[in-house]
Write a protein that holds these residues in place. Structure first.
Motif, PDB file in Angstrom:
ATOM      1  N   ASP A  35      -4.399   1.932  -2.957  1.00 35.77           N
ATOM      2  CA  ASP A  35      -2.720   2.639  -2.758  1.00 35.77           C
ATOM      3  C   ASP A  35      -1.961   3.863  -2.115  1.00 35.77           C
ATOM      4  N   ASP A  36      -2.891   4.576  -2.465  1.00 33.12           N
ATOM      5  CA  ASP A  36      -2.443   6.159  -1.075  1.00 33.12           C
ATOM      6  C   ASP A  36      -2.829   6.132  -0.631  1.00 33.12           C
ATOM      7  N   SER A  38      -2.215   3.506   1.823  1.00 35.29           N
ATOM      8  CA  SER A  38      -1.273   2.200   2.342  1.00 35.29           C
ATOM      9  C   SER A  38      -0.342   3.423   1.816  1.00 35.29           C
ATOM     10  N   THR A  39       0.029   3.821   1.299  1.00 39.21           N
ATOM     11  CA  THR A  39       0.966   4.551   1.698  1.00 39.21           C
ATOM     12  C   THR A  39       1.153   5.750   2.102  1.00 39.21           C
ATOM     13  N   THR A  40       0.243   6.169   2.561  1.00 37.64           N
ATOM     14  CA  THR A  40       0.678   6.873   4.380  1.00 37.64           C
ATOM     15  C   THR A  40       0.419   6.646   5.319  1.00 37.64           C
ATOM     16  N   GLN A  43       4.173   5.220   4.994  1.00 40.19           N
ATOM     17  CA  GLN A  43       5.365   6.235   6.262  1.00 40.19           C
ATOM     18  C   GLN A  43       5.358   6.464   7.149  1.00 40.19           C
ATOM     19  N   LYS A  97       4.683  -4.374   0.002  1.00 46.02           N
ATOM     20  CA  LYS A  97       4.974  -3.036   0.109  1.00 46.02           C
ATOM     21  C   LYS A  97       5.519  -2.001   1.556  1.00 46.02           C
ATOM     22  N   ASP A 100       9.178  -2.623   1.919  1.00 49.10           N
ATOM     23  CA  ASP A 100      10.126  -1.510   1.761  1.00 49.10           C
ATOM     24  C   ASP A 100      10.065  -0.493   2.695  1.00 49.10           C
ATOM     25  N   TYR A 101       9.120  -0.374   3.937  1.00 46.75           N
ATOM     26  CA  TYR A 101       8.981   0.056   4.777  1.00 46.75           C
ATOM     27  C   TYR A 101       9.814  -0.006   5.354  1.00 46.75           C
TER      28      TYR A 101
END
Length: 360
Positions: A35-36, A38-40, A43, A97, A100-101
């Motif tokens: 999850d971390d 994929s967030t990086t 974004q 996810k 959302d980006y």
């Protein structure tokens, strides 16, 4: 010549309504991100204006390009019925996810890499030759296509075939028949599988069907692709810098438009070293500014041809500079150059209008 007010207004309207291009990227092991991670990644992609990420369904484990992977198996193992949905389930949450980006996925249903490595029963039973001509292999692969598109994503309660809010396009195979030993068999297979994807989309025209590229410009765009009704998009893979030239791309743009097809530059990259760009395996590191200039220059040349591009690859971590080193890690020294190029692509005039297939 004096222009009337109506002519000026029509010209202004045409300029205002002209389609814009976009940038995209690849990360074949996206299903293995935490999850971390994929967030990086997401974004960073959003910051670079990226609208689509291309992913694969082949199993991965260990570390790839400096990314520790949460391992997952191939979608199919050593027999046609050896299904493992882990990769599909992982991508369910990842595509929700990504939405959302402002990012959709291009999904490669299989890869020549897995076929050549005999990592699943297709490679073990049929190899890289018979796979494209054997009737049983073709029918088994049609079943794979149907299985993937019928998979239900719990994030929206819909099948992947219905999930146009998450999925930009499907392709049958990354770099199918890479060496193209039998081009007529290859083009027949591509069109057969494109039709299988269309059939399983069941009338949903909001998700595109594309090829998975070749090794360079010319063999990515074989003649018969232009006459295959089931193919919406023809994908170019190119690493030789001559293939990035606007003048080299323009004839294919016109041919695609005449055939009512769209083009994308689905894979391209700028070598980290002084090696020839098409063989980025040796050499010493380029001066950072030089590589950054290369990224921006070659991206601008593709933009000028009116073709959207997918960079190979943007990483959620620092690039460890392993062999075939085209990648750029988010935050790396060349990240700002790639980000600048990605944002510029979104302002470039497009020859192919993808606006209905992208998140705004």
């Amino acid at each position: 010549m004096k222009l009337s007010l109506s002519s000026l207004l029509l010209g202004l309207a045409a300029t205002t309504l002209a389609a814009k291009s976009f940038s995209a990227s690849n990360l074949y092991y996206a299903a293995g991100l935490t999850d971390d991670q994929s967030t990086t990644l997401l974004q960073g992609l959003q910051d670079a204006g990226v609208k689509v990420l291309r992913v694969w369904l082949d199993g991965q484990s260990g570390t790839a390009k400096g990314t520790p992977i949460d391992g997952f198996n191939n979608l199919q193992g050593e027999s046609p019925d050896a299904w493992d949905d882990t990769v599909l389930n992982r991508l369910d949450s990842f595509m929700a996810k990504a939405h959302d980006y402002g990012i959709k996925l291009l999904i490669s249903i299989h890869s020549y890499n897995a076929l050549a490595a005999a990592n699943d029963f297709y490679g073990q039973w049929y190899g890289t030759g018979d796979f494209y001509t054997n009737t049983d292999a073709i029918n088994y692969f049609k079943e794979r296509v149907a299985y993937v598109l019928a998979h239900v994503n719990p994030a929206n309660g819909k099948t992947w075939a219905e999930s146009s809010e998450y999925i930009f396009a499907f392709e049958a195979q990354n770099e199918a028949m890479h060496e193209q030993e039998n081009p007529s068999a290859l083009t027949a297979w591509q069109c057969t599988m494109a039709q299988a994807i269309k059939d399983n989309l069941a009338g949903n025209t909001d998700i595109l069907v594309t090829t998975g590229g070749g090794a360079y410009l010319e063999n990515s765009l074989l003649d018969d692709y232009f006459t295959c009704d089931a193919l919406d998009v023809l994908a170019i893979h190119a690493y030789g810098t001559g293939d990035f030239e606007t003048s080299k791309l323009q004839p294919y743009v016109e041919r695609a438009k005449d055939a009512e097809k769209k083009l994308i530059m689905q894979e391209w990259g700028a070598c980290y070293t002084t090696a020839p760009n098409e063989n980025c395996n040796d050499g010493s590191p380029l001066e950072a500014g030089k590589r950054g200039d290369n990224i921006k220059k070659w991206a601008a040349s593709i933009d000028a041809a009116g073709i959207a591009w997918f960079y190979w690859q943007i990483l959620p971590n620092a690039d460890p500079h392993e062999g075939w080193d085209y990648e750029v890690g988010i935050g790396d020294v060349n990240w700002d150059a790639l980000k600048e190029a990605g944002l510029a692509a979104g302002e470039a005039e497009a020859q192919f209008d993808f606006s209905d297939f992208l998140l705004q």
